[in-house]
Design a protein around this motif. Sequence first.
Motif, PDB file in Angstrom:
ATOM      1  N   VAL A 138     -62.482  33.782   9.833  1.00 45.01           N
ATOM      2  CA  VAL A 138     -61.668  32.864  10.623  1.00 45.01           C
ATOM      3  C   VAL A 138     -60.933  31.976   9.619  1.00 45.01           C
ATOM      4  O   VAL A 138     -61.441  31.736   8.517  1.00 45.01           O
ATOM      5  CB  VAL A 138     -62.591  32.026  11.536  1.00 45.01           C
ATOM      6  N   THR A 139     -59.746  31.499   9.960  1.00 44.75           N
ATOM      7  CA  THR A 139     -59.021  30.564   9.083  1.00 44.75           C
ATOM      8  C   THR A 139     -59.968  29.434   8.649  1.00 44.75           C
ATOM      9  O   THR A 139     -60.640  28.855   9.507  1.00 44.75           O
ATOM     10  CB  THR A 139     -57.833  29.942   9.846  1.00 44.75           C
ATOM     11  N   PRO A 140     -60.025  29.113   7.346  1.00 40.25           N
ATOM     12  CA  PRO A 140     -60.924  28.038   6.888  1.00 40.25           C
ATOM     13  C   PRO A 140     -60.731  26.746   7.684  1.00 40.25           C
ATOM     14  O   PRO A 140     -59.605  26.413   8.077  1.00 40.25           O
ATOM     15  CB  PRO A 140     -60.525  27.859   5.418  1.00 40.25           C
ATOM     16  N   ILE A 141     -61.827  26.026   7.882  1.00 36.27           N
ATOM     17  CA  ILE A 141     -61.812  24.936   8.870  1.00 36.27           C
ATOM     18  C   ILE A 141     -60.853  23.806   8.507  1.00 36.27           C
ATOM     19  O   ILE A 141     -60.231  23.221   9.398  1.00 36.27           O
ATOM     20  CB  ILE A 141     -63.237  24.413   9.137  1.00 36.27           C
ATOM     21  N   ASP A 142     -60.674  23.510   7.213  1.00 36.18           N
ATOM     22  CA  ASP A 142     -59.762  22.406   6.887  1.00 36.18           C
ATOM     23  C   ASP A 142     -58.305  22.768   7.215  1.00 36.18           C
ATOM     24  O   ASP A 142     -57.502  21.904   7.555  1.00 36.18           O
ATOM     25  CB  ASP A 142     -59.908  21.915   5.435  1.00 36.18           C
TER      26      ASP A 142
ATOM     27  N   LYS B  66     -53.036  37.243   5.041  1.00 31.09           N
ATOM     28  CA  LYS B  66     -54.120  37.935   4.352  1.00 31.09           C
ATOM     29  C   LYS B  66     -54.866  36.987   3.424  1.00 31.09           C
ATOM     30  O   LYS B  66     -56.085  36.952   3.420  1.00 31.09           O
ATOM     31  CB  LYS B  66     -53.584  39.127   3.564  1.00 31.09           C
ATOM     32  N   ALA B  67     -54.122  36.216   2.604  1.00 29.72           N
ATOM     33  CA  ALA B  67     -54.775  35.373   1.607  1.00 29.72           C
ATOM     34  C   ALA B  67     -55.602  34.264   2.252  1.00 29.72           C
ATOM     35  O   ALA B  67     -56.697  33.949   1.793  1.00 29.72           O
ATOM     36  CB  ALA B  67     -53.724  34.768   0.675  1.00 29.72           C
ATOM     37  N   PHE B  68     -55.087  33.670   3.327  1.00 31.86           N
ATOM     38  CA  PHE B  68     -55.766  32.520   3.923  1.00 31.86           C
ATOM     39  C   PHE B  68     -56.330  32.832   5.311  1.00 31.86           C
ATOM     40  O   PHE B  68     -56.689  31.920   6.053  1.00 31.86           O
ATOM     41  CB  PHE B  68     -54.798  31.334   4.009  1.00 31.86           C
ATOM     42  N   ALA B  69     -56.397  34.111   5.646  1.00 29.50           N
ATOM     43  CA  ALA B  69     -56.947  34.530   6.945  1.00 29.50           C
ATOM     44  C   ALA B  69     -56.243  33.795   8.091  1.00 29.50           C
ATOM     45  O   ALA B  69     -56.868  33.159   8.933  1.00 29.50           O
ATOM     46  CB  ALA B  69     -58.462  34.297   6.991  1.00 29.50           C
ATOM     47  N   MET B  70     -54.913  33.867   8.136  1.00 31.40           N
ATOM     48  CA  MET B  70     -54.130  33.128   9.137  1.00 31.40           C
ATOM     49  C   MET B  70     -53.247  34.051   9.970  1.00 31.40           C
ATOM     50  O   MET B  70     -52.133  33.664  10.367  1.00 31.40           O
ATOM     51  CB  MET B  70     -53.262  32.072   8.431  1.00 31.40           C
ATOM     52  N   THR B  71     -53.716  35.249  10.274  1.00 31.55           N
ATOM     53  CA  THR B  71     -52.855  36.232  10.955  1.00 31.55           C
ATOM     54  C   THR B  71     -52.259  35.709  12.261  1.00 31.55           C
ATOM     55  O   THR B  71     -51.076  35.879  12.515  1.00 31.55           O
ATOM     56  CB  THR B  71     -53.638  37.532  11.245  1.00 31.55           C
TER      57      THR B  71
ATOM     58  N   HIS C  19     -61.012  28.670  -1.025  1.00 26.43           N
ATOM     59  CA  HIS C  19     -61.303  29.617   0.064  1.00 26.43           C
ATOM     60  C   HIS C  19     -60.860  31.028  -0.332  1.00 26.43           C
ATOM     61  O   HIS C  19     -61.544  32.006  -0.044  1.00 26.43           O
ATOM     62  CB  HIS C  19     -60.564  29.221   1.349  1.00 26.43           C
ATOM     63  N   VAL C  20     -59.701  31.103  -0.978  1.00 27.27           N
ATOM     64  CA  VAL C  20     -59.191  32.412  -1.394  1.00 27.27           C
ATOM     65  C   VAL C  20     -60.184  33.063  -2.356  1.00 27.27           C
ATOM     66  O   VAL C  20     -60.521  34.244  -2.222  1.00 27.27           O
ATOM     67  CB  VAL C  20     -57.804  32.279  -2.068  1.00 27.27           C
TER      68      VAL C  20
END
Lengths: 393, 162
Positions: free
Chosen positions: A44-48, A238-243, A289-290
């Motif tokens: 999941v997109t990192p929480i911050d 892809k890099a920050f899990a933000m699809t 995170h990456v």
Amino acid sequence: MNLNDFLSTNSKSIPPSAIRRFFDLANEMRGQVISLSIGEPDFVTPIDIREAGIRSLEQGNTHYSPNQGFIELREAISDYMKRRFQLRYDASHEILVTVGGSEAIDLFVRAVVNPGDEVIIPEPCFVSYKSCVLLAGGIPVTIPCRQEDDFKLRPEQLQAALTPRTKLVFLGFPNNPTGAVLEKNEVEALAEVLRNQPVLVLADELYAELTYEPASHCSIAAVPGMRDRTVIINGFSKAFAMTGWRIGFACGPQELIGAMNKIHQYAIMSSPTTAQEAALVALRDGENHVVAMREEYNRRRRYVVQACRDAGLACFEPLGAFYVFPDIRPTGMTSSAFCEAFLSEEKVAIVPGNAFGDCGEGFVRISYAASMENIIKAMQRLKAFVGRCIQHD
Amino acid sequence: MEKREEILNLLERNAKLTAAEIAVMIDRPVEEVEATIASLENANIILGYRALVNWEKTVAAPVTALIEVRVAPQRDQGFDNIAQRICRFPQVKDCYLMSGSFDLMVIIEDASLKDVAMFVSEKIAPLEAVISTGTHFILKKYKMNGTEFFGQDDDPREAVIL
């Protein structure tokens, strides 16, 4: 009135997917299977970063942004490209924030391709390339990247595909679906072929953050002489899990980015404001995170490669993205037959290689963007399945 | 990350991983991973391998309570002596020395509210060094040892993304 008669020639020129049946089957069995068929992070997109999106909404930032994207984000992208890839782009004229990398690909093709122009597309590759070219009236010229070349584009292949009508060359590395990465000397060799040709380059670098030692990503724009004819497509998916945020960007010379922005401002207007504010935090604070996600992907990657080989499938070692692309030809099955049977019998979804171009036939794409627990279970089932297939022959 | 810490992280998340699986994941020989795990066990860095159980879904569902204990420290021994005495009771799952307004945090698991209350009043409160106790019953567990109990099992993603 037959509505099909109203469809444009260009829209009708897009061929149906080679794996329609598999799609239907996979959708039918969704929820009952382990999915290694998904080209997006399981993280999941990192929480911050999520909280930055929430903050943006709480503050009532619900308006359009400038067409090109907020200048703060473009400046952060400029810093990022310099810091990570030693590339310099001017935030005011050379960077465009888009709705995912996919929009940027379409914009660049539409901005430069005239009907009849040839566009070189190394395959296997991401599925949108060919369709974008067809929609623009261009002629896709595909080059098969082969397993024996580690799925890399060879300079002599590129040379042979160039004609006076070639307008644009796609370079999608690190590659979806093969996981192949081009090293610096290989990118330089390709640049050498293009140097004296009047052609442009679309460098799809969405997976640039996901390479594994000893490989590292080298952009063709970093080779002397190439920056001013290349548009780099990158993004946060892809890099920050933000699809799901749908945010990406393009970097390139002012004339090309300017033309892309003209289409963007009428077709899209601007990228989502919430996503832009979250993306800014991703670039400023998201590095750790990456790194953590990359380390986790790397453990899974090694595990899946080894498991494929243990199962009896030759498997090139992919050093990028989050895919493994094993050779299933020893089973004597087509990619689609293999994937359909594996799904029905073992309840694991993976994707037939021919979805990514004809030369992907004989291979399958396994995504390791899935939990280690599921990967371990799926690989045990793969071993059993391949064992049965090979025995039957 | 050091390989030793990487192995610990992997095992802490999934103690069922075999040395052979870990060896592939971290790209080291299996013998080295086996030796590292053995040395971690010998050094009491790995103290055990246990299942993480959501007892609330079973008929056994025990009661868990968090007890704040204020203690008068003893000469030369501080809190260690009294803490070790408390730890010997099998009902005590965890025991920590705390900063702040109380000294020991003791986590108790027992069959019923009454059992916990009786245990505190009969075994903990009467100890000489204990000044006072405060009992808080845990009503619902949301997350334990890094695992969310309400986590969804289904993959929310589309079936196939190319």
